[in-house]
Structures are given as C-alpha cells and as structure tokens.
Design a protein around this motif. Structure first.
Motif, PDB file in Angstrom:
ATOM      1  N   LYS A  30       0.856  -1.186   0.000  1.00 34.27           N
ATOM      2  CA  LYS A  30       0.000   0.000   0.000  1.00 34.27           C
ATOM      3  C   LYS A  30       0.892   1.236   0.000  1.00 34.27           C
ATOM      4  O   LYS A  30       1.849   1.312   0.767  1.00 34.27           O
ATOM      5  N   VAL A  31       0.550   2.194  -0.865  1.00 33.47           N
ATOM      6  CA  VAL A  31       1.261   3.464  -0.905  1.00 33.47           C
ATOM      7  C   VAL A  31       0.235   4.570  -0.666  1.00 33.47           C
ATOM      8  O   VAL A  31      -0.756   4.673  -1.376  1.00 33.47           O
ATOM      9  N   ILE A  32       0.504   5.372   0.345  1.00 34.49           N
ATOM     10  CA  ILE A  32      -0.363   6.510   0.662  1.00 34.49           C
ATOM     11  C   ILE A  32       0.305   7.760   0.110  1.00 34.49           C
ATOM     12  O   ILE A  32       1.394   8.134   0.552  1.00 34.49           O
ATOM     13  N   VAL A  33      -0.344   8.380  -0.853  1.00 31.24           N
ATOM     14  CA  VAL A  33       0.144   9.645  -1.402  1.00 31.24           C
ATOM     15  C   VAL A  33      -0.377  10.724  -0.467  1.00 31.24           C
ATOM     16  O   VAL A  33      -1.581  10.941  -0.366  1.00 31.24           O
ATOM     17  N   ALA A  34       0.542  11.366   0.228  1.00 36.10           N
ATOM     18  CA  ALA A  34       0.173  12.268   1.319  1.00 36.10           C
ATOM     19  C   ALA A  34       0.495  13.714   0.959  1.00 36.10           C
ATOM     20  O   ALA A  34       1.657  14.072   0.791  1.00 36.10           O
ATOM     21  N   ILE A  35      -0.545  14.507   0.844  1.00 35.24           N
ATOM     22  CA  ILE A  35      -0.382  15.934   0.553  1.00 35.24           C
ATOM     23  C   ILE A  35      -0.041  16.665   1.839  1.00 35.24           C
ATOM     24  O   ILE A  35      -0.789  16.602   2.818  1.00 35.24           O
ATOM     25  N   ALA A  36       1.088  17.352   1.803  1.00 33.79           N
ATOM     26  CA  ALA A  36       1.484  18.166   2.943  1.00 33.79           C
ATOM     27  C   ALA A  36       0.681  19.461   2.900  1.00 33.79           C
ATOM     28  O   ALA A  36       0.756  20.220   1.941  1.00 33.79           O
ATOM     29  N   ASP A  37      -0.102  19.676   3.930  1.00 33.18           N
ATOM     30  CA  ASP A  37      -0.892  20.905   4.027  1.00 33.18           C
ATOM     31  C   ASP A  37      -0.072  21.920   4.814  1.00 33.18           C
ATOM     32  O   ASP A  37      -0.150  21.984   6.037  1.00 33.18           O
ATOM     33  N   ASN A  38       0.727  22.670   4.072  1.00 37.90           N
ATOM     34  CA  ASN A  38       1.611  23.654   4.679  1.00 37.90           C
ATOM     35  C   ASN A  38       1.328  25.012   4.047  1.00 37.90           C
ATOM     36  O   ASN A  38       1.868  25.338   2.998  1.00 37.90           O
ATOM     37  N   PRO A  39       0.478  25.821   4.672  1.00 44.91           N
ATOM     38  CA  PRO A  39       0.118  27.118   4.097  1.00 44.91           C
ATOM     39  C   PRO A  39       1.307  28.059   3.930  1.00 44.91           C
ATOM     40  O   PRO A  39       1.260  28.991   3.136  1.00 44.91           O
ATOM     41  N   ASN A  40       2.407  27.817   4.662  1.00 42.86           N
ATOM     42  CA  ASN A  40       3.604  28.656   4.523  1.00 42.86           C
ATOM     43  C   ASN A  40       4.214  28.554   3.127  1.00 42.86           C
ATOM     44  O   ASN A  40       4.926  29.445   2.696  1.00 42.86           O
ATOM     45  N   LYS A  41       3.931  27.447   2.427  1.00 40.34           N
ATOM     46  CA  LYS A  41       4.436  27.278   1.071  1.00 40.34           C
ATOM     47  C   LYS A  41       3.635  28.083   0.052  1.00 40.34           C
ATOM     48  O   LYS A  41       4.021  28.171  -1.096  1.00 40.34           O
ATOM     49  N   ARG A  42       2.512  28.617   0.468  1.00 37.08           N
ATOM     50  CA  ARG A  42       1.630  29.391  -0.404  1.00 37.08           C
ATOM     51  C   ARG A  42       1.315  28.636  -1.708  1.00 37.08           C
ATOM     52  O   ARG A  42       1.684  29.078  -2.787  1.00 37.08           O
ATOM     53  N   GLN A  60      -7.182   4.706 -10.402  1.00 41.88           N
ATOM     54  CA  GLN A  60      -6.977   3.487 -11.183  1.00 41.88           C
ATOM     55  C   GLN A  60      -5.780   2.662 -10.698  1.00 41.88           C
ATOM     56  O   GLN A  60      -5.481   1.620 -11.276  1.00 41.88           O
ATOM     57  N   ILE A  61      -5.107   3.102  -9.652  1.00 41.82           N
ATOM     58  CA  ILE A  61      -3.968   2.359  -9.114  1.00 41.82           C
ATOM     59  C   ILE A  61      -4.451   1.633  -7.854  1.00 41.82           C
ATOM     60  O   ILE A  61      -4.700   2.259  -6.822  1.00 41.82           O
ATOM     61  N   PRO A  62      -4.609   0.300  -7.935  1.00 46.93           N
ATOM     62  CA  PRO A  62      -5.285  -0.448  -6.876  1.00 46.93           C
ATOM     63  C   PRO A  62      -4.703  -0.309  -5.473  1.00 46.93           C
ATOM     64  O   PRO A  62      -5.457  -0.250  -4.510  1.00 46.93           O
ATOM     65  N   ASN A  63      -3.419  -0.276  -5.307  1.00 47.30           N
ATOM     66  CA  ASN A  63      -2.857  -0.247  -3.953  1.00 47.30           C
ATOM     67  C   ASN A  63      -2.374   1.143  -3.538  1.00 47.30           C
ATOM     68  O   ASN A  63      -1.548   1.279  -2.636  1.00 47.30           O
ATOM     69  N   ALA A  64      -2.915   2.170  -4.176  1.00 41.10           N
ATOM     70  CA  ALA A  64      -2.587   3.549  -3.806  1.00 41.10           C
ATOM     71  C   ALA A  64      -3.814   4.225  -3.209  1.00 41.10           C
ATOM     72  O   ALA A  64      -4.943   3.978  -3.631  1.00 41.10           O
ATOM     73  N   SER A  65      -3.566   5.059  -2.220  1.00 42.73           N
ATOM     74  CA  SER A  65      -4.634   5.864  -1.634  1.00 42.73           C
ATOM     75  C   SER A  65      -4.069   7.258  -1.378  1.00 42.73           C
ATOM     76  O   SER A  65      -2.881   7.495  -1.557  1.00 42.73           O
ATOM     77  N   THR A  66      -4.924   8.163  -0.965  1.00 40.13           N
ATOM     78  CA  THR A  66      -4.498   9.538  -0.737  1.00 40.13           C
ATOM     79  C   THR A  66      -4.863   9.987   0.671  1.00 40.13           C
ATOM     80  O   THR A  66      -5.772   9.426   1.293  1.00 40.13           O
ATOM     81  N   ALA A  67      -4.150  10.995   1.128  1.00 37.08           N
ATOM     82  CA  ALA A  67      -4.428  11.581   2.441  1.00 37.08           C
ATOM     83  C   ALA A  67      -3.834  12.972   2.466  1.00 37.08           C
ATOM     84  O   ALA A  67      -3.029  13.333   1.619  1.00 37.08           O
ATOM     85  N   VAL A  68      -4.244  13.735   3.444  1.00 36.50           N
ATOM     86  CA  VAL A  68      -3.678  15.055   3.703  1.00 36.50           C
ATOM     87  C   VAL A  68      -3.121  15.011   5.120  1.00 36.50           C
ATOM     88  O   VAL A  68      -3.744  14.426   6.007  1.00 36.50           O
ATOM     89  N   PHE A  69      -1.943  15.598   5.306  1.00 35.56           N
ATOM     90  CA  PHE A  69      -1.396  15.635   6.651  1.00 35.56           C
ATOM     91  C   PHE A  69      -0.825  17.013   6.956  1.00 35.56           C
ATOM     92  O   PHE A  69      -0.469  17.766   6.058  1.00 35.56           O
ATOM     93  N   THR A  70      -0.797  17.319   8.238  1.00 30.70           N
ATOM     94  CA  THR A  70      -0.130  18.516   8.737  1.00 30.70           C
ATOM     95  C   THR A  70       0.879  18.044   9.774  1.00 30.70           C
ATOM     96  O   THR A  70       0.759  16.947  10.316  1.00 30.70           O
TER      97      THR A  70
END
Length: 160
Positions: A30-42, A60-70
């Motif tokens: 499993k691969v979690i594509v994690a978006i860094a929620d960093n407002p300092n990056k604008r 369409q990628i079976p073992n991939a999922s997404t998330a947002v983290f701070t």
C-alpha cells in the motif's frame, strides 16, 4: 502489510509524480500519497483542489490511496503504520535536500526507511513550479501532467 508514504505538496501532481508512485506501488502493498498541508508554502491550488486532482489520477492504481497531513511527516508515517517513505529525485540538486531530510527522519523515526527513486527520463527536468510558470504563459504542458491537471491549469491560465 508493507505500507509506504509518498509525501509532497503536489501543487499540482505531474506525470513524474505518477511515475514514482507506480514504481512505489510495485515495491509496497500500500502506498499513501500524502499531501502536505503547509500554508507557509503558499500553494497555487488549495489543498481541496490538490486532493481532488490527486484522487482522480490515483483512482486506477489499486494499492494507492491519498491523504492530507499537517505536522511532521514521520509522525504521520507512524500513525499510518508505514515502514518507508519514498521520494523522487529529478537531478543531483534534489539529492542534498532529500539526503538531509532523510537523515533527520531517520533520527526521529529509525524504524522508517527513506527510499530515494530517480524519476523516469523525460521527467527529470520538470517540477510543479516550472510547469505552473510555463502554463501561465500559455505553453502546452500536456506532456508533463495528467489531462485533469492540464485542464485545471488551462482554466486558471486562459491562453494569452
């Protein structure tokens, strides 16, 4: 289950990002594509827009999922039960930054490995920032981004 985190700003996601993701998915359950929620990056796109674009292209990628983290990546990785963090390298200039980050992450969480992967040839000179700059001037960036991202960029930057 061997879980890997693929972190980034993904502002926006590129074909280079997707290349690294697909290769990571061959190495991990499993691969979690994690978006860094960093407002300092604008960021150019909001976290909601980035997540929507990411979800559309990861669906369409079976073992991939997404998330947002701070906060700290290693804390998020621990929460997810990850054994590794994967990062893409485009050029030697990326290496020094990624090397420093991976050493700090190892200090903070020695049980989580960092894997640096070279991007596929053809994507090694592109970045999300460069793609946005070029798109702003009306140039065709469709070779470097998925169709949904290209459409989002064209909507934001109507041809001059």
């Amino acid at each position: 289950m061997r879980i890997c985190i693929y972190p980034g700003t993904f502002d926006p996601i590129t074909n280079g990002h997707l290349d690294v993701l697909k290769r990571a998915c061959r190495m991990f359950d499993k691969v979690i594509v994690a978006i860094a929620d960093n407002p300092n990056k604008r960021p150019f796109f909001s976290v909601e827009e980035r997540l929507a674009l990411l979800n559309e292209n990861v669906a369409q990628i079976p073992n991939a999922s997404t998330a947002v983290f701070t906060g700290m990546l290693v804390d998020f990785a621990k929460e997810q039960g990850a054994v590794a963090i994967i990062r893409g390298l485009r050029a030697v200039s990326d290496f020094e930054y990624e090397f420093q980050m991976s050493l700090m992450n190892r200090h903070l969480a020695p049980e989580i490995e960092t894997i640096l992967v070279m991007t596929k040839e053809g994507y090694n000179y592109t970045s999300s920032s460069l793609i946005k700059q070029v798109a702003e001037f009306g140039a065709d960036v469709s070779h470097f981004v998925p169709p949904s991202v290209n459409a989002a960029l064209r909507k934001r930057f109507p041809k001059r």
